[in-house]
Write an enzyme that holds these catalytic residues in place. Sequence first.
Site, mmCIF file in Angstrom:
data_model
loop_
_atom_site.group_PDB
_atom_site.id
_atom_site.type_symbol
_atom_site.label_atom_id
_atom_site.label_comp_id
_atom_site.label_asym_id
_atom_site.label_seq_id
_atom_site.Cartn_x
_atom_site.Cartn_y
_atom_site.Cartn_z
ATOM 1 C CG ASP A 138 -17.113 -22.885 -25.925
ATOM 2 O OD1 ASP A 138 -18.167 -21.986 -25.642
ATOM 3 O OD2 ASP A 138 -17.381 -23.846 -26.555
ATOM 4 C CG HIS B 174 -18.941 -15.681 -30.335
ATOM 5 N ND1 HIS B 174 -19.732 -15.832 -31.443
ATOM 6 C CD2 HIS B 174 -18.073 -16.811 -30.147
ATOM 7 C CE1 HIS B 174 -19.388 -16.713 -31.814
ATOM 8 N NE2 HIS B 174 -18.368 -17.557 -31.271
ATOM 9 C CB SER C 287 -5.426 -17.894 -27.078
ATOM 10 O OG SER C 287 -6.387 -18.817 -27.550
#
Length: 297
Positions: free
Chosen positions: A115, A171, A258
Amino acid sequence: MELSKIKVFDFKNQRVIEEKVPGESVLRLLYQNDTYSALTLQRLMCKNSLVSRFISWLMKSPWSKRSIRDFVRDYGVKLGDFQDVDYKSFNDFFIRKLRCDARMLSKEDIIVPCDGRHLFYQNTADIKGIYVKGQMFSVQELIPDQNIASLYKQGIMIISRLAPVDYHRFHFPIDCTVKNIRKIKGTLHSVNPIALKQRLKNIIENKKVFIELESAEYGNVLMIAVGATHVGSINIAAKQSKRYKKGDELGYFSFGGSMIITLFQNDMLTIDKKLIEYTDNQMEVLLNMGTSLTNCE
Protein backbone atom coordinates in the site's frame (compact mmCIF):
# COMPACT_ATOMS: atom_id res chain seq x y z
CA MET A 1 3.81 32.73 1.42
CA GLU A 2 1.49 29.74 1.34
CA LEU A 3 3.34 26.43 1.54
CA SER A 4 2.63 23.95 -1.23
CA LYS A 5 0.68 20.88 -0.22
CA ILE A 6 1.47 17.29 -1.17
CA LYS A 7 -1.04 16.17 -3.79
CA VAL A 8 -1.60 12.51 -4.65
CA PHE A 9 -3.85 10.89 -7.27
CA ASP A 10 -6.27 8.50 -5.56
CA PHE A 11 -6.69 5.93 -8.34
CA LYS A 12 -9.59 4.06 -6.76
CA ASN A 13 -11.72 7.19 -6.44
CA GLN A 14 -10.25 8.92 -9.52
CA ARG A 15 -9.47 12.21 -7.84
CA VAL A 16 -6.57 14.29 -6.61
CA ILE A 17 -6.32 14.53 -2.83
CA GLU A 18 -4.18 16.53 -0.42
CA GLU A 19 -2.09 14.35 1.86
CA LYS A 20 -2.34 14.95 5.60
CA VAL A 21 1.19 14.64 6.96
CA PRO A 22 1.81 13.74 10.62
CA GLY A 23 4.41 16.13 12.00
CA GLU A 24 4.30 18.32 8.88
CA SER A 25 5.45 21.45 10.70
CA VAL A 26 8.55 19.64 11.99
CA LEU A 27 9.35 18.28 8.52
CA ARG A 28 9.11 21.73 7.00
CA LEU A 29 11.32 23.15 9.76
CA LEU A 30 13.98 20.50 9.13
CA TYR A 31 13.96 20.42 5.33
CA GLN A 32 12.75 23.83 4.15
CA ASN A 33 14.96 25.86 6.43
CA ASP A 34 18.70 26.36 5.93
CA THR A 35 19.40 27.87 9.34
CA TYR A 36 22.12 26.46 11.55
CA SER A 37 19.51 25.35 14.12
CA ALA A 38 17.48 23.43 11.53
CA LEU A 39 20.57 21.70 10.09
CA THR A 40 21.75 20.77 13.59
CA LEU A 41 18.35 19.29 14.41
CA GLN A 42 18.38 17.42 11.11
CA ARG A 43 21.75 15.85 11.92
CA LEU A 44 20.61 14.96 15.44
CA MET A 45 17.36 13.32 14.36
CA CYS A 46 18.50 11.62 11.16
CA LYS A 47 22.14 10.65 11.72
CA ASN A 48 22.06 9.73 15.41
CA SER A 49 20.73 6.20 15.83
CA LEU A 50 20.13 6.83 19.55
CA VAL A 51 17.31 9.26 18.71
CA SER A 52 15.65 6.71 16.45
CA ARG A 53 16.06 3.98 19.05
CA PHE A 54 14.55 6.18 21.75
CA ILE A 55 11.49 7.04 19.63
CA SER A 56 11.16 3.36 18.69
CA TRP A 57 11.19 2.48 22.40
CA LEU A 58 8.51 5.08 23.11
CA MET A 59 6.27 3.76 20.33
CA LYS A 60 6.60 0.21 21.71
CA SER A 61 5.77 1.24 25.27
CA PRO A 62 2.26 0.47 26.65
CA TRP A 63 1.42 4.16 27.26
CA SER A 64 1.71 4.88 23.51
CA LYS A 65 -1.49 2.87 22.98
CA ARG A 66 -3.52 5.95 23.94
CA SER A 67 -2.42 7.66 20.68
CA ILE A 68 -4.08 5.07 18.43
CA ARG A 69 -7.65 6.36 18.62
CA ASP A 70 -6.73 9.95 17.76
CA PHE A 71 -4.46 8.81 14.90
CA VAL A 72 -7.22 6.65 13.39
CA ARG A 73 -9.69 9.54 13.63
CA ASP A 74 -7.36 12.26 12.35
CA TYR A 75 -6.00 10.33 9.36
CA GLY A 76 -9.00 8.20 8.39
CA VAL A 77 -7.42 4.76 8.85
CA LYS A 78 -9.91 2.06 7.77
CA LEU A 79 -9.67 -0.45 10.61
CA GLY A 80 -12.08 -2.79 8.83
CA ASP A 81 -9.22 -3.80 6.50
CA PHE A 82 -7.19 -5.18 9.40
CA GLN A 83 -7.25 -8.08 11.81
CA ASP A 84 -9.33 -7.36 14.90
CA VAL A 85 -6.78 -7.51 17.71
CA ASP A 86 -6.05 -5.65 20.93
CA TYR A 87 -3.02 -3.50 20.12
CA LYS A 88 -0.61 -3.27 23.06
CA SER A 89 1.27 -0.17 21.79
CA PHE A 90 1.28 2.31 18.92
CA ASN A 91 3.94 0.28 17.12
CA ASP A 92 1.78 -2.81 17.54
CA PHE A 93 -0.95 -0.90 15.68
CA PHE A 94 1.57 0.48 13.16
CA ILE A 95 2.65 -3.02 12.02
CA ARG A 96 -0.96 -4.26 11.91
CA LYS A 97 -1.82 -7.17 9.63
CA LEU A 98 -4.48 -7.24 6.92
CA ARG A 99 -7.57 -9.40 7.05
CA CYS A 100 -7.16 -12.30 4.61
CA ASP A 101 -9.88 -10.85 2.31
CA ALA A 102 -8.81 -7.18 2.52
CA ARG A 103 -6.73 -7.10 -0.69
CA MET A 104 -7.53 -8.78 -3.99
CA LEU A 105 -4.41 -9.92 -5.85
CA SER A 106 -4.37 -9.52 -9.62
CA LYS A 107 -4.23 -13.14 -10.81
CA GLU A 108 -2.50 -12.69 -14.16
CA ASP A 109 -0.22 -9.71 -13.65
CA ILE A 110 2.69 -8.43 -11.61
CA ILE A 111 1.33 -6.62 -8.56
CA VAL A 112 2.11 -3.50 -6.58
CA PRO A 113 4.10 -4.81 -3.55
CA CYS A 114 2.66 -2.53 -0.85
CA ASP A 115 0.00 0.00 0.00
CA GLY A 116 1.25 3.51 -0.57
CA ARG A 117 1.97 6.38 -2.94
CA HIS A 118 3.82 5.24 -6.06
CA LEU A 119 5.93 6.58 -8.94
CA PHE A 120 6.45 4.48 -12.10
CA TYR A 121 9.31 4.56 -14.61
CA GLN A 122 9.39 2.35 -17.71
CA ASN A 123 13.10 2.99 -18.33
CA THR A 124 15.47 4.41 -15.71
CA ALA A 125 17.63 5.88 -18.49
CA ASP A 126 14.76 8.14 -19.59
CA ILE A 127 13.88 9.66 -16.20
CA LYS A 128 13.59 13.45 -16.41
CA GLY A 129 13.05 14.01 -12.70
CA ILE A 130 11.90 12.39 -9.46
CA TYR A 131 9.47 14.49 -7.38
CA VAL A 132 10.89 17.58 -9.12
CA LYS A 133 11.90 17.92 -12.79
CA GLY A 134 15.65 17.79 -13.22
CA GLN A 135 16.26 16.06 -9.88
CA MET A 136 17.52 12.51 -10.39
CA PHE A 137 19.78 9.77 -9.12
CA SER A 138 21.33 7.00 -11.17
CA VAL A 139 20.89 3.27 -10.58
CA GLN A 140 24.65 3.13 -10.08
CA GLU A 141 24.37 5.59 -7.18
CA LEU A 142 21.47 3.69 -5.63
CA ILE A 143 23.02 0.20 -5.81
CA PRO A 144 26.56 -0.16 -4.34
CA ASP A 145 27.30 -3.44 -6.18
CA GLN A 146 27.95 -2.38 -9.77
CA ASN A 147 27.50 -5.91 -11.13
CA ILE A 148 23.92 -5.83 -9.81
CA ALA A 149 23.42 -2.20 -10.85
CA SER A 150 24.33 -3.07 -14.45
CA LEU A 151 21.31 -5.39 -14.65
CA TYR A 152 18.95 -2.44 -14.14
CA LYS A 153 20.80 0.33 -15.99
CA GLN A 154 17.87 0.72 -18.40
CA GLY A 155 15.42 -1.14 -16.25
CA ILE A 156 11.93 -0.55 -14.90
CA MET A 157 11.59 1.18 -11.51
CA ILE A 158 8.69 1.60 -9.10
CA ILE A 159 9.17 3.89 -6.10
CA SER A 160 6.60 3.12 -3.38
CA ARG A 161 6.39 5.57 -0.48
CA LEU A 162 4.68 4.34 2.67
CA ALA A 163 3.36 7.29 4.67
CA PRO A 164 2.84 6.80 8.43
CA VAL A 165 -0.91 6.32 7.83
CA ASP A 166 -0.35 3.39 5.43
CA TYR A 167 -0.26 -0.36 6.02
CA HIS A 168 3.45 -1.01 6.60
CA ARG A 169 3.95 -4.59 5.45
CA PHE A 170 5.32 -5.30 1.98
CA HIS A 171 4.88 -8.32 -0.27
CA PHE A 172 6.34 -10.22 -3.22
CA PRO A 173 5.14 -8.80 -6.58
CA ILE A 174 5.73 -12.12 -8.42
CA ASP A 175 6.32 -15.82 -7.84
CA CYS A 176 10.06 -16.01 -7.18
CA THR A 177 13.03 -17.37 -5.25
CA VAL A 178 15.02 -15.14 -2.87
CA LYS A 179 18.63 -15.13 -4.11
CA ASN A 180 20.24 -12.85 -1.56
CA ILE A 181 19.47 -10.42 1.28
CA ARG A 182 21.96 -7.67 2.09
CA LYS A 183 21.78 -4.90 4.70
CA ILE A 184 23.39 -1.49 4.19
CA LYS A 185 23.90 0.97 7.05
CA GLY A 186 22.93 4.60 6.57
CA THR A 187 21.08 7.67 7.83
CA LEU A 188 17.37 7.94 8.57
CA HIS A 189 16.28 11.06 6.70
CA SER A 190 12.62 11.58 5.84
CA VAL A 191 11.39 10.19 2.51
CA ASN A 192 8.36 12.47 2.52
CA PRO A 193 8.22 14.69 -0.62
CA ILE A 194 8.71 17.75 1.63
CA ALA A 195 12.24 16.44 2.27
CA LEU A 196 12.90 14.74 -1.08
CA LYS A 197 12.04 17.83 -3.14
CA GLN A 198 14.88 19.54 -1.30
CA ARG A 199 17.34 16.64 -1.36
CA LEU A 200 16.58 13.47 -3.30
CA LYS A 201 19.88 11.86 -2.30
CA ASN A 202 18.37 11.13 1.11
CA ILE A 203 17.17 7.93 -0.59
CA ILE A 204 20.73 6.97 -1.56
CA GLU A 205 22.20 7.71 1.87
CA ASN A 206 19.49 6.12 4.04
CA LYS A 207 19.62 2.71 5.69
CA LYS A 208 18.53 -0.06 3.29
CA VAL A 209 17.98 -3.76 2.80
CA PHE A 210 18.53 -5.18 -0.70
CA ILE A 211 16.50 -8.28 -1.57
CA GLU A 212 17.50 -10.01 -4.83
CA LEU A 213 14.80 -12.14 -6.42
CA GLU A 214 14.88 -14.60 -9.30
CA SER A 215 11.89 -15.51 -11.47
CA ALA A 216 11.60 -17.92 -14.39
CA GLU A 217 9.24 -15.52 -16.15
CA TYR A 218 10.68 -12.11 -15.18
CA GLY A 219 14.37 -12.78 -14.66
CA ASN A 220 16.23 -10.87 -11.94
CA VAL A 221 14.22 -8.50 -9.77
CA LEU A 222 15.60 -6.26 -7.02
CA MET A 223 13.57 -4.89 -4.11
CA ILE A 224 15.12 -2.24 -1.87
CA ALA A 225 13.58 -1.51 1.53
CA VAL A 226 14.59 2.04 2.52
CA GLY A 227 14.43 3.11 6.16
CA ALA A 228 13.46 6.67 7.06
CA THR A 229 12.87 9.04 9.97
CA HIS A 230 12.10 7.19 13.22
CA VAL A 231 11.94 3.76 11.56
CA GLY A 232 12.86 1.42 14.39
CA SER A 233 13.84 -1.38 12.06
CA ILE A 234 13.39 -2.98 8.66
CA ASN A 235 12.12 -6.47 9.39
CA ILE A 236 12.60 -9.10 6.67
CA ALA A 237 10.41 -12.21 7.05
CA ALA A 238 11.63 -13.91 3.86
CA LYS A 239 14.48 -16.41 3.89
CA GLN A 240 17.31 -16.72 1.41
CA SER A 241 17.02 -19.54 -1.18
CA LYS A 242 13.35 -20.09 -0.37
CA ARG A 243 10.58 -19.89 -2.98
CA TYR A 244 7.58 -17.58 -2.48
CA LYS A 245 4.25 -16.92 -4.14
CA LYS A 246 3.02 -13.55 -5.38
CA GLY A 247 1.42 -11.72 -2.47
CA ASP A 248 3.36 -13.57 0.25
CA GLU A 249 4.68 -11.25 2.94
CA LEU A 250 8.29 -10.19 2.43
CA GLY A 251 8.70 -8.00 5.50
CA TYR A 252 7.54 -4.91 7.38
CA PHE A 253 8.72 -1.56 8.73
CA SER A 254 8.43 -0.60 12.38
CA PHE A 255 7.29 2.93 13.32
CA GLY A 256 8.01 5.70 10.82
CA GLY A 257 7.69 6.58 7.15
CA SER A 258 9.53 4.37 4.70
CA MET A 259 9.94 3.31 1.08
CA ILE A 260 10.18 0.28 -1.22
CA ILE A 261 11.99 0.54 -4.57
CA THR A 262 11.33 -2.30 -7.03
CA LEU A 263 13.53 -2.79 -10.10
CA PHE A 264 12.91 -5.08 -13.08
CA GLN A 265 15.24 -5.67 -16.00
CA ASN A 266 14.58 -3.88 -19.26
CA ASP A 267 11.52 -4.96 -21.29
CA MET A 268 10.31 -7.51 -18.73
CA LEU A 269 6.92 -5.77 -18.41
CA THR A 270 5.02 -2.75 -19.68
CA ILE A 271 3.61 -0.55 -16.94
CA ASP A 272 0.07 0.72 -17.46
CA LYS A 273 0.32 4.01 -19.39
CA LYS A 274 -2.09 5.77 -17.01
CA LEU A 275 0.35 5.23 -14.14
CA ILE A 276 3.26 6.51 -16.21
CA GLU A 277 1.32 9.67 -17.13
CA TYR A 278 0.88 10.73 -13.50
CA THR A 279 4.55 10.09 -12.81
CA ASP A 280 5.50 12.24 -15.81
CA ASN A 281 3.64 15.06 -14.03
CA GLN A 282 5.55 14.40 -10.78
CA MET A 283 2.41 13.13 -9.03
CA GLU A 284 2.34 9.96 -6.93
CA VAL A 285 -0.52 7.49 -7.38
CA LEU A 286 -2.28 6.06 -4.32
CA LEU A 287 -2.66 2.29 -4.84
CA ASN A 288 -3.05 -0.75 -2.62
CA MET A 289 -0.94 -3.87 -2.54
CA GLY A 290 -2.21 -6.43 -5.07
CA THR A 291 -3.09 -3.94 -7.82
CA SER A 292 -1.86 -4.90 -11.30
CA LEU A 293 1.12 -2.91 -12.59
CA THR A 294 0.25 -3.60 -16.22
CA ASN A 295 -3.53 -3.25 -16.23
CA CYS A 296 -4.83 -1.30 -13.24
CA GLU A 297 -8.47 -0.92 -14.34
